[in-house]
Design a protein around this motif. Sequence first.
Motif, mmCIF file in Angstrom:
data_model
loop_
_atom_site.group_PDB
_atom_site.id
_atom_site.type_symbol
_atom_site.label_atom_id
_atom_site.label_comp_id
_atom_site.label_asym_id
_atom_site.label_seq_id
_atom_site.Cartn_x
_atom_site.Cartn_y
_atom_site.Cartn_z
ATOM 1 N N MET A 24 1.308 -0.973 -0.092
ATOM 2 C CA MET A 24 -0.077 0.161 -0.060
ATOM 3 C C MET A 24 0.694 1.043 -0.307
ATOM 4 N N SER A 25 0.286 1.978 -0.642
ATOM 5 C CA SER A 25 1.334 3.016 -1.049
ATOM 6 C C SER A 25 0.877 4.670 -0.094
ATOM 7 N N SER A 26 1.165 5.733 -0.259
ATOM 8 C CA SER A 26 1.035 6.427 1.162
ATOM 9 C C SER A 26 1.514 7.839 0.215
ATOM 10 N N VAL A 27 0.275 9.355 0.387
ATOM 11 C CA VAL A 27 1.050 9.700 -1.146
ATOM 12 C C VAL A 27 -0.617 11.277 0.116
ATOM 13 N N SER A 28 0.426 12.818 0.186
ATOM 14 C CA SER A 28 -0.258 13.201 0.401
ATOM 15 C C SER A 28 -0.816 14.597 -0.471
ATOM 16 N N VAL A 29 -2.092 15.047 0.510
ATOM 17 C CA VAL A 29 -3.247 15.214 -0.102
ATOM 18 C C VAL A 29 -2.347 16.295 -1.127
ATOM 19 N N ARG A 30 -1.321 17.151 -1.354
ATOM 20 C CA ARG A 30 -0.919 18.466 -1.886
ATOM 21 C C ARG A 30 0.100 17.250 -3.091
ATOM 22 N N GLU A 31 0.059 16.144 -3.073
ATOM 23 C CA GLU A 31 0.841 15.305 -4.177
ATOM 24 C C GLU A 31 -0.074 14.659 -4.790
ATOM 25 N N PHE A 32 -1.312 14.757 -4.003
ATOM 26 C CA PHE A 32 -2.491 14.168 -4.300
ATOM 27 C C PHE A 32 -3.464 15.010 -5.865
ATOM 28 N N SER A 33 -3.302 16.045 -5.291
ATOM 29 C CA SER A 33 -3.943 17.837 -6.269
ATOM 30 C C SER A 33 -3.531 17.312 -7.067
ATOM 31 N N TYR A 34 -1.913 17.267 -7.094
ATOM 32 C CA TYR A 34 -1.179 17.673 -8.413
ATOM 33 C C TYR A 34 -1.668 17.084 -9.537
ATOM 34 N N ASN A 35 -1.938 15.830 -9.797
ATOM 35 C CA ASN A 35 -1.946 14.885 -10.458
ATOM 36 C C ASN A 35 -2.989 13.900 -9.664
ATOM 37 N N GLU B 156 -2.919 5.351 0.052
ATOM 38 C CA GLU B 156 -3.577 6.801 0.970
ATOM 39 C C GLU B 156 -3.210 8.055 1.408
ATOM 40 N N VAL B 157 -4.071 8.131 1.384
ATOM 41 C CA VAL B 157 -3.975 9.829 0.969
ATOM 42 C C VAL B 157 -3.800 10.118 2.103
ATOM 43 N N THR B 158 -3.281 11.038 2.956
ATOM 44 C CA THR B 158 -2.742 12.040 4.281
ATOM 45 C C THR B 158 -2.438 13.071 4.406
ATOM 46 N N ARG B 159 -3.352 13.732 5.797
ATOM 47 C CA ARG B 159 -3.107 15.271 5.307
ATOM 48 C C ARG B 159 -2.290 15.121 6.948
ATOM 49 N N HIS B 160 -1.205 15.917 7.139
ATOM 50 C CA HIS B 160 -0.449 16.392 8.093
ATOM 51 C C HIS B 160 -0.147 14.881 8.699
ATOM 52 N N GLY B 161 0.081 13.592 7.546
ATOM 53 C CA GLY B 161 0.861 12.340 8.694
ATOM 54 C C GLY B 161 -1.046 11.655 8.442
ATOM 55 N N LYS B 162 -1.897 12.426 8.352
ATOM 56 C CA LYS B 162 -2.868 10.658 9.039
ATOM 57 C C LYS B 162 -3.806 11.358 8.477
ATOM 58 N N VAL B 163 -4.303 9.905 7.745
ATOM 59 C CA VAL B 163 -5.408 8.897 7.047
ATOM 60 C C VAL B 163 -6.340 8.975 6.850
ATOM 61 N N ILE B 164 -6.703 10.438 5.903
ATOM 62 C CA ILE B 164 -8.004 10.892 5.664
ATOM 63 C C ILE B 164 -8.666 9.839 4.300
ATOM 64 N N ALA B 165 -7.647 9.429 3.821
ATOM 65 C CA ALA B 165 -8.614 8.817 3.055
ATOM 66 C C ALA B 165 -8.228 7.389 1.506
ATOM 67 N N VAL B 166 -8.802 6.247 1.737
ATOM 68 C CA VAL B 166 -8.351 5.244 1.514
ATOM 69 C C VAL B 166 -8.376 5.185 -0.304
ATOM 70 N N LEU B 167 -7.379 5.058 -0.944
ATOM 71 C CA LEU B 167 -8.153 4.068 -2.760
ATOM 72 C C LEU B 167 -7.879 2.792 -3.264
ATOM 73 N N LEU B 168 -9.156 2.264 -3.049
ATOM 74 C CA LEU B 168 -8.799 0.935 -3.171
ATOM 75 C C LEU B 168 -9.535 0.875 -4.899
ATOM 76 N N THR C 166 -1.263 -4.964 -1.840
ATOM 77 C CA THR C 166 -1.466 -3.825 -2.597
ATOM 78 C C THR C 166 -1.672 -4.288 -3.946
ATOM 79 N N THR C 167 -2.778 -5.826 -4.080
ATOM 80 C CA THR C 167 -2.716 -5.319 -5.982
ATOM 81 C C THR C 167 -4.334 -6.088 -6.048
ATOM 82 N N THR C 168 -5.314 -6.381 -6.743
ATOM 83 C CA THR C 168 -6.218 -7.006 -6.905
ATOM 84 C C THR C 168 -5.972 -8.462 -6.924
#
Length: 94
Positions: A1-12, A27-39, A62-64
Amino acid sequence: MSSVSVREFSYNPSAMFNRVEQGETIEVTRHGKVIAVLLPGSAGLGRYSPLVAKGLIRLKATTTADLDRMPSYDVPADVSPLDLLLEARAEDDR
């Protein structure tokens, strides 16, 4: 499972969705806290999606293909899946 920040997610976001489409869970994080999981949208996730959405379980696959190898249990509507899992684990420990 990967983790990206909201900022990184918003760029692309389309690149993130492409990764998820390829089977990756992000996992999408904000200030190190997971706020969403894209499955990945997959039939293999169907049984677990409501539990993940409620935060009751977290998938580490990490994969289907990994998710397709997860065991599936027939659970009657009036029985708790957690109780069945704990019972099965207790039997394995004996």
